[in-house]
Write a protein that holds these residues in place. Structure first.
Motif, PDB file in Angstrom:
ATOM      1  N   ALA A  91       0.827  -1.202   0.000  1.00 50.80           N
ATOM      2  CA  ALA A  91       0.000   0.000   0.000  1.00 50.80           C
ATOM      3  C   ALA A  91       0.862   1.253   0.000  1.00 50.80           C
ATOM      4  O   ALA A  91       0.532   2.242  -0.667  1.00 50.80           O
ATOM      5  CB  ALA A  91      -0.937  -0.006   1.209  1.00 50.80           C
ATOM      6  N   PHE A  92       1.965   1.229   0.737  1.00 52.63           N
ATOM      7  CA  PHE A  92       2.847   2.396   0.769  1.00 52.63           C
ATOM      8  C   PHE A  92       3.432   2.670  -0.609  1.00 52.63           C
ATOM      9  O   PHE A  92       3.596   3.825  -1.008  1.00 52.63           O
ATOM     10  CB  PHE A  92       3.970   2.180   1.778  1.00 52.63           C
ATOM     11  N   LYS A  93       3.700   1.640  -1.352  1.00 53.63           N
ATOM     12  CA  LYS A  93       4.305   1.802  -2.674  1.00 53.63           C
ATOM     13  C   LYS A  93       3.329   2.402  -3.669  1.00 53.63           C
ATOM     14  O   LYS A  93       3.714   3.257  -4.490  1.00 53.63           O
ATOM     15  CB  LYS A  93       4.802   0.447  -3.180  1.00 53.63           C
ATOM     16  N   SER A  94       2.045   2.027  -3.602  1.00 52.81           N
ATOM     17  CA  SER A  94       1.150   2.421  -4.695  1.00 52.81           C
ATOM     18  C   SER A  94      -0.258   2.829  -4.285  1.00 52.81           C
ATOM     19  O   SER A  94      -1.063   3.175  -5.157  1.00 52.81           O
ATOM     20  CB  SER A  94       1.044   1.269  -5.702  1.00 52.81           C
ATOM     21  N   ARG A  95      -0.581   2.826  -2.994  1.00 51.80           N
ATOM     22  CA  ARG A  95      -1.947   3.164  -2.589  1.00 51.80           C
ATOM     23  C   ARG A  95      -1.914   4.086  -1.369  1.00 51.80           C
ATOM     24  O   ARG A  95      -2.352   3.738  -0.280  1.00 51.80           O
ATOM     25  CB  ARG A  95      -2.770   1.906  -2.312  1.00 51.80           C
ATOM     26  N   ARG A  96      -1.393   5.273  -1.592  1.00 53.28           N
ATOM     27  CA  ARG A  96      -1.342   6.271  -0.523  1.00 53.28           C
ATOM     28  C   ARG A  96      -2.567   7.189  -0.618  1.00 53.28           C
ATOM     29  O   ARG A  96      -3.044   7.478  -1.717  1.00 53.28           O
ATOM     30  CB  ARG A  96      -0.038   7.071  -0.609  1.00 53.28           C
ATOM     31  N   CYS A  97      -3.038   7.629   0.514  1.00 53.69           N
ATOM     32  CA  CYS A  97      -4.254   8.438   0.556  1.00 53.69           C
ATOM     33  C   CYS A  97      -4.147   9.432   1.710  1.00 53.69           C
ATOM     34  O   CYS A  97      -3.137   9.502   2.409  1.00 53.69           O
ATOM     35  CB  CYS A  97      -5.486   7.542   0.711  1.00 53.69           C
ATOM     36  N   PRO A 135      -7.528  -2.398  -1.285  1.00 55.18           N
ATOM     37  CA  PRO A 135      -8.744  -3.085  -1.733  1.00 55.18           C
ATOM     38  C   PRO A 135      -8.643  -4.565  -1.373  1.00 55.18           C
ATOM     39  O   PRO A 135      -7.548  -5.102  -1.226  1.00 55.18           O
ATOM     40  CB  PRO A 135      -8.702  -2.876  -3.248  1.00 55.18           C
ATOM     41  N   GLY A 136      -9.760  -5.208  -1.233  1.00 56.65           N
ATOM     42  CA  GLY A 136      -9.727  -6.631  -0.933  1.00 56.65           C
ATOM     43  C   GLY A 136     -11.110  -7.175  -0.710  1.00 56.65           C
ATOM     44  O   GLY A 136     -12.112  -6.602  -1.158  1.00 56.65           O
ATOM     45  N   THR A 137     -11.172  -8.297  -0.013  1.00 56.49           N
ATOM     46  CA  THR A 137     -12.441  -8.925   0.320  1.00 56.49           C
ATOM     47  C   THR A 137     -12.477  -9.221   1.813  1.00 56.49           C
ATOM     48  O   THR A 137     -11.439  -9.445   2.444  1.00 56.49           O
ATOM     49  CB  THR A 137     -12.635 -10.233  -0.465  1.00 56.49           C
ATOM     50  N   HIS A 138     -13.671  -9.208   2.351  1.00 59.27           N
ATOM     51  CA  HIS A 138     -13.854  -9.528   3.768  1.00 59.27           C
ATOM     52  C   HIS A 138     -13.428 -10.981   3.984  1.00 59.27           C
ATOM     53  O   HIS A 138     -13.920 -11.892   3.299  1.00 59.27           O
ATOM     54  CB  HIS A 138     -15.322  -9.339   4.140  1.00 59.27           C
ATOM     55  N   PRO A 139     -12.499 -11.253   4.919  1.00 58.44           N
ATOM     56  CA  PRO A 139     -11.980 -12.618   5.066  1.00 58.44           C
ATOM     57  C   PRO A 139     -13.017 -13.618   5.553  1.00 58.44           C
ATOM     58  O   PRO A 139     -12.799 -14.828   5.439  1.00 58.44           O
ATOM     59  CB  PRO A 139     -10.854 -12.452   6.093  1.00 58.44           C
ATOM     60  N   GLU A 140     -14.149 -13.144   6.078  1.00 62.43           N
ATOM     61  CA  GLU A 140     -15.161 -14.058   6.608  1.00 62.43           C
ATOM     62  C   GLU A 140     -16.404 -14.145   5.732  1.00 62.43           C
ATOM     63  O   GLU A 140     -17.056 -15.186   5.671  1.00 62.43           O
ATOM     64  CB  GLU A 140     -15.537 -13.630   8.021  1.00 62.43           C
ATOM     65  N   THR A 141     -16.738 -13.062   5.022  1.00 58.01           N
ATOM     66  CA  THR A 141     -17.953 -13.069   4.200  1.00 58.01           C
ATOM     67  C   THR A 141     -17.661 -13.133   2.703  1.00 58.01           C
ATOM     68  O   THR A 141     -18.550 -13.470   1.918  1.00 58.01           O
ATOM     69  CB  THR A 141     -18.797 -11.814   4.470  1.00 58.01           C
ATOM     70  N   GLY A 142     -16.437 -12.770   2.318  1.00 56.79           N
ATOM     71  CA  GLY A 142     -16.093 -12.742   0.899  1.00 56.79           C
ATOM     72  C   GLY A 142     -16.581 -11.519   0.161  1.00 56.79           C
ATOM     73  O   GLY A 142     -16.365 -11.389  -1.043  1.00 56.79           O
ATOM     74  N   GLU A 143     -17.232 -10.586   0.868  1.00 64.19           N
ATOM     75  CA  GLU A 143     -17.729  -9.367   0.244  1.00 64.19           C
ATOM     76  C   GLU A 143     -16.591  -8.370   0.030  1.00 64.19           C
ATOM     77  O   GLU A 143     -15.582  -8.402   0.742  1.00 64.19           O
ATOM     78  CB  GLU A 143     -18.815  -8.748   1.112  1.00 64.19           C
ATOM     79  N   PRO A 144     -16.731  -7.456  -0.939  1.00 61.13           N
ATOM     80  CA  PRO A 144     -15.681  -6.455  -1.170  1.00 61.13           C
ATOM     81  C   PRO A 144     -15.441  -5.617   0.090  1.00 61.13           C
ATOM     82  O   PRO A 144     -16.378  -5.280   0.817  1.00 61.13           O
ATOM     83  CB  PRO A 144     -16.258  -5.600  -2.305  1.00 61.13           C
ATOM     84  N   LEU A 145     -14.188  -5.279   0.300  1.00 61.25           N
ATOM     85  CA  LEU A 145     -13.806  -4.513   1.487  1.00 61.25           C
ATOM     86  C   LEU A 145     -12.669  -3.571   1.115  1.00 61.25           C
ATOM     87  O   LEU A 145     -11.667  -3.995   0.526  1.00 61.25           O
ATOM     88  CB  LEU A 145     -13.351  -5.449   2.610  1.00 61.25           C
ATOM     89  N   VAL A 146     -12.823  -2.304   1.433  1.00 65.29           N
ATOM     90  CA  VAL A 146     -11.758  -1.319   1.236  1.00 65.29           C
ATOM     91  C   VAL A 146     -11.388  -0.792   2.621  1.00 65.29           C
ATOM     92  O   VAL A 146     -12.261  -0.401   3.403  1.00 65.29           O
ATOM     93  CB  VAL A 146     -12.201  -0.163   0.321  1.00 65.29           C
TER      94      VAL A 146
END
Length: 233
Positions: A91-97, A135-146
């Motif tokens: 994230a530090f390399k390419s997803r700073r906010c 970005p990713g997915t919820h590890p328990e539900t599989g739903e999108p998670l940011v």
């Protein structure tokens, strides 16, 4: 550290400071934001400019597959190691906010009798916290998670009497360089000594999740000197 902060923001103000694109929307005031809840985050937009996106506060790497209860605390990332730590280096390399914050809390004193302090800009302008997103997915539900994390570094001299760590606070003119620049490490430094004001607030703020929409949480406690009028919402 930064474990609790506030966002009572207006779209027009954040638009002016960060060059937002997209349709304006109402931003409900938050006065006691705790980790794992949703926060407003500014990130680069694909078409240029910046967009304001709600994210989970507590970064979840895209490769994390275990239950949330096994995830270590990721609501802060240390400036000294953020480029190397597996949790944060991608994230530090390419997803700073940037996380716009009206202010944040810190505590002093012995365990069991800690005093909460509120910190904000003397001008009343929102602070710009250096942050990362994933970005990713919820590890328990599989739903999108940011998700997102606030970068923290050593305290400046003024802050050191309250805590030895503090959020990396960017100047708004540096926000674009942090999010898109080639040398983000150069911005990981303490802010100027006069970047913040402080006052003691009620211990009600100690109860995470209670009174998130209560502006009295940032009012000076009875024994605390009143801040200048422009520092109040």
């Amino acid at each position: 550290m930064c474990g609790r902060f506030t966002q009572h923001l207006s779209w027009s103000e954040i638009h002016r400071l960060a060059g937002l694109i997209g349709r304006p929307r109402n931003l409900p005031p938050r006065f006691n934001i705790a980790p794992t809840t949703s926060v407003e985050v500014i990130r680069p937009a694909a078409e240029g400019g910046a967009e304001l996106v709600p994210m989970r506060w507590g970064l979840v790497p895209s490769w994390w597959k275990k239950p949330f209860k096994e995830l270590p605390a990721t609501f802060n990332a240390r400036a000294e190691t953020v480029a190397e730590k597996p949790m944060f280096r991608s994230a530090f390399k390419s997803r700073r906010c940037v996380i716009p914050a009206s202010g944040f809390y810190e505590w002093t004193g012995a365990p069991g009798s800690k005093t909460p302090h509120y910190f904000t800009a003397p001008s009343g302008e929102p602070l710009a916290f250096a942050a990362l997103w994933e970005p990713g997915t919820h590890p328990e539900t599989g739903e999108p998670l940011v998700s997102t994390t606030i970068v923290v570094g050593p305290a400046n001299g003024w802050m050191a009497c309250f805590h030895d760590r503090m959020p990396v606070i960017l100047g708004w003119r540096d926000a674009e360089a942090w999010m898109r620049g080639e040398d983000p490490s150069a911005l990981l430094k303490p802010p100027p000594e006069d970047a913040l004001r402080e006052w003691v607030v009620s211990t009600r703020v100690n109860r995470a999740g209670s009174g998130d929409d209560d502006p009295d949480l940032i009012s000076p406690a009875a024994a605390s000197p009143a801040p200048p009028a422009e520092a109040l919402p």
